[in-house]
Scaffold this motif. Structure first.
Motif, short mmCIF file in Angstrom:
data_model
loop_
_atom_site.label_atom_id
_atom_site.label_comp_id
_atom_site.label_asym_id
_atom_site.label_seq_id
_atom_site.Cartn_x
_atom_site.Cartn_y
_atom_site.Cartn_z
N SER A 35 52.53 -81.68 13.21
CA SER A 35 53.86 -82.04 12.74
C SER A 35 54.26 -83.38 13.35
N ALA A 36 55.25 -84.02 12.77
CA ALA A 36 55.74 -85.32 13.25
C ALA A 36 56.34 -85.18 14.64
N ALA A 37 57.08 -84.10 14.88
CA ALA A 37 57.68 -83.88 16.19
C ALA A 37 56.60 -83.70 17.26
N SER A 38 55.54 -82.98 16.92
CA SER A 38 54.44 -82.77 17.86
C SER A 38 53.75 -84.09 18.18
N ASP A 39 53.58 -84.97 17.20
CA ASP A 39 52.96 -86.27 17.42
C ASP A 39 53.82 -87.14 18.34
N VAL A 40 55.14 -87.11 18.16
CA VAL A 40 56.05 -87.86 19.02
C VAL A 40 55.94 -87.35 20.45
N TYR A 41 55.93 -86.04 20.60
CA TYR A 41 55.82 -85.42 21.93
C TYR A 41 54.53 -85.87 22.61
N LYS A 42 53.42 -85.84 21.89
CA LYS A 42 52.13 -86.24 22.46
C LYS A 42 52.15 -87.70 22.89
N ARG A 43 52.78 -88.57 22.09
CA ARG A 43 52.87 -89.99 22.47
C ARG A 43 53.71 -90.16 23.72
N GLN A 44 54.79 -89.39 23.86
CA GLN A 44 55.63 -89.47 25.05
C GLN A 44 54.84 -89.06 26.29
N ILE A 45 54.06 -87.99 26.18
CA ILE A 45 53.24 -87.55 27.31
C ILE A 45 52.22 -88.62 27.67
N GLN A 46 51.61 -89.26 26.69
CA GLN A 46 50.64 -90.32 26.95
C GLN A 46 51.28 -91.48 27.71
N VAL A 47 52.52 -91.83 27.37
CA VAL A 47 53.22 -92.90 28.07
C VAL A 47 53.51 -92.47 29.51
N LEU A 48 54.00 -91.25 29.69
CA LEU A 48 54.31 -90.75 31.03
C LEU A 48 53.11 -90.73 31.95
N THR A 49 51.93 -90.47 31.40
CA THR A 49 50.74 -90.27 32.22
C THR A 49 49.78 -91.47 32.19
N ASN A 50 50.20 -92.59 31.65
CA ASN A 50 49.35 -93.78 31.58
C ASN A 50 49.20 -94.40 32.97
N PRO A 51 48.00 -94.34 33.57
CA PRO A 51 47.82 -94.84 34.94
C PRO A 51 48.11 -96.33 35.10
N SER A 52 48.07 -97.10 34.02
CA SER A 52 48.34 -98.53 34.14
C SER A 52 49.85 -98.82 34.24
N ASP A 53 50.69 -97.84 34.00
CA ASP A 53 52.14 -97.98 34.14
C ASP A 53 52.52 -97.54 35.55
N PRO A 54 53.14 -98.42 36.35
CA PRO A 54 53.46 -98.05 37.74
C PRO A 54 54.43 -96.87 37.85
N ARG A 55 55.11 -96.53 36.78
CA ARG A 55 56.05 -95.40 36.79
C ARG A 55 55.37 -94.09 36.40
N HIS A 56 54.07 -94.11 36.16
CA HIS A 56 53.38 -92.94 35.60
C HIS A 56 53.45 -91.71 36.52
N LEU A 57 53.33 -90.57 35.90
CA LEU A 57 53.26 -89.29 36.58
C LEU A 57 51.87 -88.71 36.39
N THR A 58 51.50 -87.77 37.23
CA THR A 58 50.18 -87.15 37.15
C THR A 58 50.32 -85.68 36.82
N HIS A 59 49.58 -85.23 35.82
CA HIS A 59 49.53 -83.81 35.47
C HIS A 59 48.85 -83.10 36.65
N SER A 60 49.57 -82.20 37.30
CA SER A 60 49.09 -81.59 38.54
C SER A 60 47.74 -80.90 38.40
N ARG A 61 47.42 -80.41 37.22
CA ARG A 61 46.13 -79.74 37.03
C ARG A 61 44.96 -80.69 37.26
N THR A 62 45.15 -81.97 36.93
CA THR A 62 44.04 -82.93 37.04
C THR A 62 43.68 -83.26 38.47
N ILE A 63 44.57 -82.98 39.43
CA ILE A 63 44.26 -83.29 40.83
C ILE A 63 44.27 -82.05 41.72
N ALA A 64 44.36 -80.88 41.12
CA ALA A 64 44.40 -79.63 41.90
C ALA A 64 43.04 -79.34 42.51
#
Length: 93
Positions: A1-30
């Motif tokens: 769905s369009a809403a799901s695609d927007v959500y996925k793009r937002q998560i990609q922005v939040l977790t982009n390591p090249s952005d100094p404001r990025h966040l890390t999904h805790s599962r990836t470093i557990a």
């Protein structure tokens, strides 16, 4: 769905390591992970191969993630929610 695609793009922005404001999904470093690679199941109606990860615990800074899990328990084969609970054990350093 369009809403799901927007959500996925937002998560990609939040977790982009090249952005100094990025966040890390805790599962990836557990240190230890358990549970499936999905959190949304619509009360078990979505086939396993179509289920998606849409619930996160994000971390930033001096936080150590010891464990990360997705809980899939049911009661009498009924899910208490359409999403699985996500839990992490964190140490704030």
């Amino acid at each position: 769905s369009a809403a799901s695609d927007v959500y996925k793009r937002q998560i990609q922005v939040l977790t982009n390591p090249s952005d100094p404001r990025h966040l890390t999904h805790s599962r990836t470093i557990a240190g230890f992970t358990y549970g499936p690679e999905w959190t949304f199941h619509d009360f078990g109606k979505i086939p396993y191969d179509k289920r998606e990860w849409i619930d996160y615990i994000f971390v930033k800074g001096n936080i150590k993630v010891l464990r990360h899990g997705v809980l899939t328990e049911t009661l009498n084969n009924l899910f208490p929610s359409d999403h699985c609970p996500v839990i992490s054990t964190l140490i704030l350093e």
